[in-house]
Design a protein around this motif. Structure first.
Motif, PDB file in Angstrom:
ATOM      1  N   SER A 164      -3.249 -28.917   3.443  1.00 47.25           N
ATOM      2  CA  SER A 164      -3.486 -28.081   2.268  1.00 47.25           C
ATOM      3  C   SER A 164      -2.362 -28.254   1.245  1.00 47.25           C
ATOM      4  CB  SER A 164      -3.605 -26.628   2.697  1.00 47.25           C
ATOM      5  OG  SER A 164      -3.759 -25.797   1.582  1.00 47.25           O
ATOM      6  N   GLN A 165      -1.131 -28.250   1.719  1.00 48.64           N
ATOM      7  CA  GLN A 165       0.014 -28.442   0.822  1.00 48.64           C
ATOM      8  C   GLN A 165      -0.016 -29.824   0.182  1.00 48.64           C
ATOM      9  OE1 GLN A 165       2.189 -26.099  -0.176  1.00 48.64           O
ATOM     10  NE2 GLN A 165       2.921 -27.646  -1.614  1.00 48.64           N
ATOM     11  N   LEU A 166      -0.350 -30.839   0.956  1.00 49.16           N
ATOM     12  CA  LEU A 166      -0.441 -32.202   0.431  1.00 49.16           C
ATOM     13  C   LEU A 166      -1.517 -32.292  -0.645  1.00 49.16           C
ATOM     14  CD1 LEU A 166       0.526 -35.134   0.613  1.00 49.16           C
ATOM     15  CD2 LEU A 166      -1.174 -35.489   2.408  1.00 49.16           C
ATOM     16  N   GLU A 167      -2.640 -31.621  -0.429  1.00 52.61           N
ATOM     17  CA  GLU A 167      -3.713 -31.614  -1.419  1.00 52.61           C
ATOM     18  C   GLU A 167      -3.250 -30.952  -2.720  1.00 52.61           C
ATOM     19  OE1 GLU A 167      -8.399 -30.325  -1.824  1.00 52.61           O
ATOM     20  OE2 GLU A 167      -7.202 -29.519  -0.182  1.00 52.61           O
ATOM     21  N   LYS A 168      -2.525 -29.845  -2.605  1.00 47.89           N
ATOM     22  CA  LYS A 168      -1.994 -29.168  -3.787  1.00 47.89           C
ATOM     23  C   LYS A 168      -1.002 -30.065  -4.522  1.00 47.89           C
ATOM     24  CE  LYS A 168      -2.447 -24.479  -1.986  1.00 47.89           C
ATOM     25  NZ  LYS A 168      -1.710 -23.303  -1.486  1.00 47.89           N
ATOM     26  N   ASP A 169      -0.145 -30.752  -3.753  1.00 45.91           N
ATOM     27  CA  ASP A 169       0.831 -31.651  -4.365  1.00 45.91           C
ATOM     28  C   ASP A 169       0.144 -32.794  -5.105  1.00 45.91           C
ATOM     29  OD1 ASP A 169       2.808 -30.065  -3.311  1.00 45.91           O
ATOM     30  OD2 ASP A 169       3.312 -31.435  -1.654  1.00 45.91           O
ATOM     31  N   ILE A 170      -0.901 -33.342  -4.516  1.00 48.55           N
ATOM     32  CA  ILE A 170      -1.638 -34.441  -5.153  1.00 48.55           C
ATOM     33  C   ILE A 170      -2.300 -33.963  -6.438  1.00 48.55           C
ATOM     34  CG2 ILE A 170      -3.652 -35.953  -4.902  1.00 48.55           C
ATOM     35  CD1 ILE A 170      -2.842 -36.299  -1.957  1.00 48.55           C
ATOM     36  N   LYS A 171      -2.874 -32.763  -6.412  1.00 46.52           N
ATOM     37  CA  LYS A 171      -3.486 -32.217  -7.632  1.00 46.52           C
ATOM     38  C   LYS A 171      -2.448 -32.031  -8.727  1.00 46.52           C
ATOM     39  CE  LYS A 171      -7.439 -29.897  -5.557  1.00 46.52           C
ATOM     40  NZ  LYS A 171      -8.086 -28.615  -5.260  1.00 46.52           N
ATOM     41  N   GLN A 172      -1.268 -31.536  -8.356  1.00 51.41           N
ATOM     42  CA  GLN A 172      -0.186 -31.339  -9.331  1.00 51.41           C
ATOM     43  C   GLN A 172       0.259 -32.675  -9.915  1.00 51.41           C
ATOM     44  OE1 GLN A 172       1.086 -28.607 -10.689  1.00 51.41           O
ATOM     45  NE2 GLN A 172       2.392 -29.894 -11.938  1.00 51.41           N
ATOM     46  N   ILE A 173       0.376 -33.689  -9.075  1.00 57.69           N
ATOM     47  CA  ILE A 173       0.769 -35.023  -9.548  1.00 57.69           C
ATOM     48  C   ILE A 173      -0.285 -35.575 -10.503  1.00 57.69           C
ATOM     49  CG2 ILE A 173       1.082 -37.423  -8.816  1.00 57.69           C
ATOM     50  CD1 ILE A 173       2.472 -36.310  -6.305  1.00 57.69           C
ATOM     51  N   ASN A 174      -1.569 -35.388 -10.173  1.00 56.65           N
ATOM     52  CA  ASN A 174      -2.642 -35.859 -11.060  1.00 56.65           C
ATOM     53  C   ASN A 174      -2.612 -35.152 -12.404  1.00 56.65           C
ATOM     54  OD1 ASN A 174      -3.772 -37.859  -9.459  1.00 56.65           O
ATOM     55  ND2 ASN A 174      -5.138 -36.432  -8.424  1.00 56.65           N
ATOM     56  N   GLU A 175      -2.354 -33.843 -12.390  1.00 55.76           N
ATOM     57  CA  GLU A 175      -2.269 -33.102 -13.646  1.00 55.76           C
ATOM     58  C   GLU A 175      -1.078 -33.583 -14.477  1.00 55.76           C
ATOM     59  OE1 GLU A 175      -2.115 -28.961 -12.647  1.00 55.76           O
ATOM     60  OE2 GLU A 175      -4.151 -28.959 -11.838  1.00 55.76           O
ATOM     61  N   SER A 176       0.047 -33.802 -13.820  1.00 58.63           N
ATOM     62  CA  SER A 176       1.222 -34.302 -14.531  1.00 58.63           C
ATOM     63  C   SER A 176       0.966 -35.687 -15.100  1.00 58.63           C
ATOM     64  CB  SER A 176       2.431 -34.352 -13.589  1.00 58.63           C
ATOM     65  OG  SER A 176       2.774 -33.077 -13.146  1.00 58.63           O
ATOM     66  N   TYR A 177       0.293 -36.526 -14.326  1.00 57.43           N
ATOM     67  CA  TYR A 177      -0.037 -37.881 -14.788  1.00 57.43           C
ATOM     68  C   TYR A 177      -0.944 -37.829 -16.010  1.00 57.43           C
ATOM     69  CZ  TYR A 177      -2.239 -42.445 -14.965  1.00 57.43           C
ATOM     70  OH  TYR A 177      -2.744 -43.640 -15.390  1.00 57.43           O
ATOM     71  N   ASP A 178      -1.967 -36.967 -15.968  1.00 58.18           N
ATOM     72  CA  ASP A 178      -2.878 -36.852 -17.110  1.00 58.18           C
ATOM     73  C   ASP A 178      -2.145 -36.364 -18.351  1.00 58.18           C
ATOM     74  OD1 ASP A 178      -5.080 -37.788 -15.721  1.00 58.18           O
ATOM     75  OD2 ASP A 178      -5.791 -35.779 -15.171  1.00 58.18           O
ATOM     76  N   GLN A 179      -1.255 -35.397 -18.196  1.00 57.77           N
ATOM     77  CA  GLN A 179      -0.488 -34.900 -19.337  1.00 57.77           C
ATOM     78  C   GLN A 179       0.392 -35.994 -19.917  1.00 57.77           C
ATOM     79  OE1 GLN A 179       1.649 -31.568 -17.769  1.00 57.77           O
ATOM     80  NE2 GLN A 179      -0.073 -30.149 -17.947  1.00 57.77           N
ATOM     81  N   LEU A 180       1.058 -36.727 -19.039  1.00 62.41           N
ATOM     82  CA  LEU A 180       1.927 -37.809 -19.494  1.00 62.41           C
ATOM     83  C   LEU A 180       1.123 -38.904 -20.182  1.00 62.41           C
ATOM     84  CD1 LEU A 180       4.770 -38.960 -19.616  1.00 62.41           C
ATOM     85  CD2 LEU A 180       4.387 -39.956 -17.355  1.00 62.41           C
ATOM     86  N   LYS A 181      -0.040 -39.248 -19.631  1.00 63.33           N
ATOM     87  CA  LYS A 181      -0.888 -40.274 -20.231  1.00 63.33           C
ATOM     88  C   LYS A 181      -1.350 -39.850 -21.619  1.00 63.33           C
ATOM     89  CE  LYS A 181      -5.205 -40.876 -19.114  1.00 63.33           C
ATOM     90  NZ  LYS A 181      -6.478 -41.146 -18.436  1.00 63.33           N
ATOM     91  N   ASN A 182      -1.730 -38.589 -21.773  1.00 61.89           N
ATOM     92  CA  ASN A 182      -2.159 -38.096 -23.082  1.00 61.89           C
ATOM     93  C   ASN A 182      -1.014 -38.127 -24.085  1.00 61.89           C
ATOM     94  OD1 ASN A 182      -4.786 -37.651 -22.212  1.00 61.89           O
ATOM     95  ND2 ASN A 182      -4.368 -35.541 -21.629  1.00 61.89           N
ATOM     96  N   MET A 183       0.197 -37.792 -23.639  1.00 57.44           N
ATOM     97  CA  MET A 183       1.350 -37.849 -24.531  1.00 57.44           C
ATOM     98  C   MET A 183       1.645 -39.286 -24.952  1.00 57.44           C
ATOM     99  SD  MET A 183       3.882 -34.818 -22.997  1.00 57.44           S
ATOM    100  CE  MET A 183       4.958 -35.991 -22.322  1.00 57.44           C
ATOM    101  N   VAL A 184       1.525 -40.242 -24.028  1.00 52.87           N
ATOM    102  CA  VAL A 184       1.779 -41.656 -24.348  1.00 52.87           C
ATOM    103  C   VAL A 184       0.751 -42.161 -25.351  1.00 52.87           C
ATOM    104  CG1 VAL A 184       1.730 -43.990 -23.393  1.00 52.87           C
ATOM    105  CG2 VAL A 184       3.025 -42.208 -22.232  1.00 52.87           C
ATOM    106  N   VAL A 185      -0.512 -41.827 -25.131  1.00 56.13           N
ATOM    107  CA  VAL A 185      -1.562 -42.261 -26.063  1.00 56.13           C
ATOM    108  C   VAL A 185      -1.314 -41.665 -27.446  1.00 56.13           C
ATOM    109  CG1 VAL A 185      -4.019 -42.043 -26.608  1.00 56.13           C
ATOM    110  CG2 VAL A 185      -3.312 -42.734 -24.318  1.00 56.13           C
ATOM    111  N   ALA A 186      -0.933 -40.390 -27.504  1.00 54.13           N
ATOM    112  CA  ALA A 186      -0.654 -39.761 -28.799  1.00 54.13           C
ATOM    113  C   ALA A 186       0.521 -40.442 -29.491  1.00 54.13           C
ATOM    114  CB  ALA A 186      -0.376 -38.272 -28.616  1.00 54.13           C
TER     115      ALA A 186
END
Length: 111
Positions: free
Chosen positions: A11-33
Motif C-alpha cells: 500500500s505504501q509503495l503504491e502511494k509512493d508511485i502515485k506521488q512520483i507520477n504526480e510529481s513527474y506530470d507536474q515537472l513535465k508540464n513545467m518543462v513544456v511551458a
C-alpha cells in the motif's frame, strides 16, 4: 514477514508511485511551458533583430521578411492555436492542450 506487513508495504509503495507520477506530470508540464515560452521569445528576438537590421530608407516602408521567418511565424501561430506542426503523422491534428516536443523542436530549430 507476515501478511499484514506485506500489505502495508504494498500500500505504501503504491502511494509512493502515485506521488512520483504526480510529481513527474507536474515537472513535465513545467518543462513544456518553459520550452513554449523559450520558442516564443526566440521568435520575438528574431523579429526584433530583423526590425533593427532593416534599412531605414523611405522606399522600404513595407517591412520585408524572409520567407523562412514568415513560415516559422505561421507555424508558431498554428502551434499556439493547438495544432501539431511536427513532421509526423500527427501533423495538423489538434494537440488537445498537450505540449509536443517534436513541434517545439521544429520551432526552435535555427536553420
Amino acid at each position: 514477514m507476515n501478511r499484514d506487513e506485506m500489505l502495508k508495504q504494498l500500500s505504501q509503495l503504491e502511494k509512493d508511485i502515485k506521488q512520483i507520477n504526480e510529481s513527474y506530470d507536474q515537472l513535465k508540464n513545467m518543462v513544456v511551458a518553459l520550452i513554449e515560452e523559450n520558442v516564443t521569445l526566440n521568435l520575438e528576438i528574431e523579429n526584433m533583430q530583423m526590425f533593427i537590421n532593416e534599412p531605414k530608407k523611405e522606399e522600404a516602408k513595407v517591412p520585408k521578411k524572409s520567407t523562412v521567418l514568415q513560415s516559422k511565424d505561421n507555424l508558431a501561430m498554428l502551434y499556439a492555436e493547438g495544432f501539431h506542426i511536427c513532421p509526423t503523422d500527427l501533423f495538423g491534428k489538434h494537440r488537445g492542450g498537450e505540449g509536443c516536443i517534436f513541434c517545439l523542436n521544429l520551432l526552435s530549430d535555427k536553420k
